[in-house]
Design an enzyme around this catalytic site. Structure first.
Site, PDB file in Angstrom:
ATOM      1  N   ARG A   1       6.340  -5.916 -15.211  1.00 22.28           N
ATOM      2  CA  ARG A   1       6.332  -6.238 -13.777  1.00 22.28           C
ATOM      3  C   ARG A   1       7.702  -6.778 -13.399  1.00 22.28           C
ATOM      4  O   ARG A   1       8.191  -7.709 -14.041  1.00 22.28           O
ATOM      5  CB  ARG A   1       5.270  -7.281 -13.427  1.00 22.28           C
ATOM      6  CG  ARG A   1       5.529  -7.908 -12.053  1.00 22.28           C
ATOM      7  CD  ARG A   1       4.437  -8.797 -11.534  1.00 22.28           C
ATOM      8  NE  ARG A   1       3.276  -8.014 -11.168  1.00 22.28           N
ATOM      9  CZ  ARG A   1       2.317  -8.470 -10.346  1.00 22.28           C
ATOM     10  NH1 ARG A   1       2.393  -9.684  -9.841  1.00 22.28           N
ATOM     11  NH2 ARG A   1       1.299  -7.716 -10.057  1.00 22.28           N
TER      12      ARG A   1
ATOM     13  N   HIS B   1       2.963   0.136  -7.240  1.00 24.30           N
ATOM     14  CA  HIS B   1       1.995  -0.733  -7.924  1.00 24.30           C
ATOM     15  C   HIS B   1       0.800   0.131  -8.369  1.00 24.30           C
ATOM     16  O   HIS B   1      -0.307   0.010  -7.846  1.00 24.30           O
ATOM     17  CB  HIS B   1       1.552  -1.840  -6.958  1.00 24.30           C
ATOM     18  CG  HIS B   1       0.868  -2.998  -7.616  1.00 24.30           C
ATOM     19  ND1 HIS B   1       0.698  -3.104  -8.985  1.00 24.30           N
ATOM     20  CD2 HIS B   1       0.282  -4.112  -7.082  1.00 24.30           C
ATOM     21  CE1 HIS B   1       0.057  -4.233  -9.258  1.00 24.30           C
ATOM     22  NE2 HIS B   1      -0.205  -4.855  -8.119  1.00 24.30           N
TER      23      HIS B   1
ATOM     24  N   GLN C   1      -2.802  -1.158  -9.487  1.00 22.85           N
ATOM     25  CA  GLN C   1      -3.579  -1.647  -8.343  1.00 22.85           C
ATOM     26  C   GLN C   1      -4.391  -0.507  -7.709  1.00 22.85           C
ATOM     27  O   GLN C   1      -5.536  -0.694  -7.291  1.00 22.85           O
ATOM     28  CB  GLN C   1      -2.608  -2.241  -7.313  1.00 22.85           C
ATOM     29  CG  GLN C   1      -3.273  -2.765  -6.051  1.00 22.85           C
ATOM     30  CD  GLN C   1      -4.062  -4.046  -6.284  1.00 22.85           C
ATOM     31  OE1 GLN C   1      -3.559  -4.997  -6.844  1.00 22.85           O
ATOM     32  NE2 GLN C   1      -5.324  -4.052  -5.864  1.00 22.85           N
TER      33      GLN C   1
ATOM     34  N   ASP D   1      -1.692  -6.166   3.198  1.00 23.14           N
ATOM     35  CA  ASP D   1      -0.988  -6.859   2.109  1.00 23.14           C
ATOM     36  C   ASP D   1      -0.091  -7.911   2.778  1.00 23.14           C
ATOM     37  O   ASP D   1       0.096  -7.889   4.003  1.00 23.14           O
ATOM     38  CB  ASP D   1      -0.157  -5.833   1.317  1.00 23.14           C
ATOM     39  CG  ASP D   1       0.538  -6.430   0.095  1.00 23.14           C
ATOM     40  OD1 ASP D   1       0.223  -7.581  -0.287  1.00 23.14           O
ATOM     41  OD2 ASP D   1       1.421  -5.747  -0.480  1.00 23.14           O
TER      42      ASP D   1
ATOM     43  N   ARG E   1      -9.534  -4.646 -11.255  1.00 27.40           N
ATOM     44  CA  ARG E   1      -8.239  -4.579 -11.937  1.00 27.40           C
ATOM     45  C   ARG E   1      -8.458  -4.591 -13.445  1.00 27.40           C
ATOM     46  O   ARG E   1      -7.784  -3.893 -14.194  1.00 27.40           O
ATOM     47  CB  ARG E   1      -7.338  -5.769 -11.542  1.00 27.40           C
ATOM     48  CG  ARG E   1      -6.980  -5.890 -10.062  1.00 27.40           C
ATOM     49  CD  ARG E   1      -6.157  -4.727  -9.550  1.00 27.40           C
ATOM     50  NE  ARG E   1      -4.981  -4.460 -10.350  1.00 27.40           N
ATOM     51  CZ  ARG E   1      -3.862  -5.212 -10.346  1.00 27.40           C
ATOM     52  NH1 ARG E   1      -3.756  -6.237  -9.540  1.00 27.40           N
ATOM     53  NH2 ARG E   1      -2.836  -4.880 -11.114  1.00 27.40           N
TER      54      ARG E   1
END
Ligand code: CP
Ligand code: NVA
Length: 332
Positions: free
Chosen positions: A106, A133, A136, A229, A315
């Protein structure tokens, strides 16, 4: 389906069938977890998690998934490795590839995770970069599937900073899975032309549609999924808050937005989210700009339409599927 040895850097690299396979594997692993059926399929293997940005969900999902699969897990935080400061990405990848069977990264530019993947010799998974991402996305579409029983034809509207990692990735996954993607944002925050062209190319073969608009009412009409987001992403300077608030205020997900969508529409957010004053940044923004909630109101966040905690749990199951699929021996 054989994904052994593959990297997981962006969903652009995966076919709809491969994504479908990962979703099915996630469902199977979720069922096993819920029923306490052991699944230590990767016993004896080791993974390393490199984080140059902070995380709750992604880190914990990789750690728990790794441990459920029977693996050893090492976590390296931003300050505790030589990577970048004293050792190049290339050298770091070569060293870690000798010790570990898989590497999660990340951090910042997509080129870093690509560089790692090129040099590691073991699967590399993107746990969030500035551009994408992808882990996700699997959790998000699993949650959509759990709520609607299908992905094809589902209208997903992203409201907010539509050129961030999450919005970029949603556009790609919607294109891959035959969904109708709408980015609802001011023009200056729409995805890049390059990525739009890529998404349109993919959509041409799956029946998906890709649209951008500044009109909230138009965008959210008949929507099945409203997604947002944070307005400022990790790695962006604090100074951008003021401008971003001005630009995105009218794109907040509130009850009137949800009421304009389909009656059974759901709300999704990758999290973390600023929907109240219970965070230090939330308080700071309130003191400076007088906003009590940002990208989503507390009312929507805590409503029955909100599936954000199912999404967060997913996740774990989806990251487990990615690791298992890319690490298992060919004959398993
Ligand atoms: N959604 C997500 O990636 O959360 P974290 O930043 O907590 O990992
Ligand atoms: N766009 C957000 C996503 C966090 C999971 C960020 O990059 O900070």
């Amino acid at each position: 389906m054989n994904l052994t040895g593959r990297n997981f850097l962006t969903l652009i690299d995966y076919t709809p069938l491969e994504i479908e396979y990962l979703l099915n594997l996630s469902k199977d692993l979720k069922l096993k977890k819920k029923n306490n059926i052991p699944h230590e399929y990767l016993k004896g293997k080791n993974i390393v998690l490199l984080f140059e940005k902070t995380s709750t969900r992604t880190r914990c999902a990789f750690e728990v998934a790794g441990s459920d699969l029977g693996m050893g897990v090492t976590y390296l935080d931003p300050g505790s490795s030589q990577m970048g400061k004293k050792e190049s990405i290339e050298d770091t990848a070569k060293v870690l590839g000798r010790m570990y069977d898989g590497i999660e990264y990340r951090g910042f530019d997509q080129s870093i995770v690509e560089d790692l993947a090129k040099n590691a010799g073991v699967p590399v998974w993107n746990g969030l970069t500035t551009e994408f991402h992808p882990t996700q996305m699997l959790a998000d579409i699993l949650t959509v599937q759990e709520n609607f029983g299908t992905l094809k034809g589902i209208k997903l509207v992203f409201m907010g900073d539509a050129r961030n990692n999450v919005a970029n990735s949603l556009m790609i996954v919607c294109a891959k899975m035959g969904m109708n993607f709408v980015a609802c944002a001011p023009k200056s925050l729409w995805p890049t032309l390059d990525l739009y062209i890529k998404a349109k190319e993919i959509a041409a073969s799956t029946g998906a549609s890709i649209n951008f608009t500044e009109d909230v009412y138009e965008a959210t009409r008949n929507a099945d999924v409203i997604y947002t987001d944070v307005w400022v992403s990790m790695g962006e300077p604090a100074e951008v808050w003021e401008e971003r608030i001005k630009l995105l205020n009218k794109y907040q997900v509130n009850i009137s937005v949800m009421n304009n969508a389909n009656p059974n529409a759901i709300f999704l957010h990758c999290l973390p989210s600023f929907h109240d004053l219970k965070t230090s940044i939330g308080k700071e923004i309130y003191n400076k700009f007088g906003l009590k909630e940002m990208e989503v109101t507390d009312e929507v966040f805590n409503s029955s339409k909100s599936k954000v905690f199912d999404q967060a749990e997913n996740r774990l199951h989806t990251i487990k599927a990615v690791m298992y699929a890319t690490m298992k021996e060919n004959n398993e």
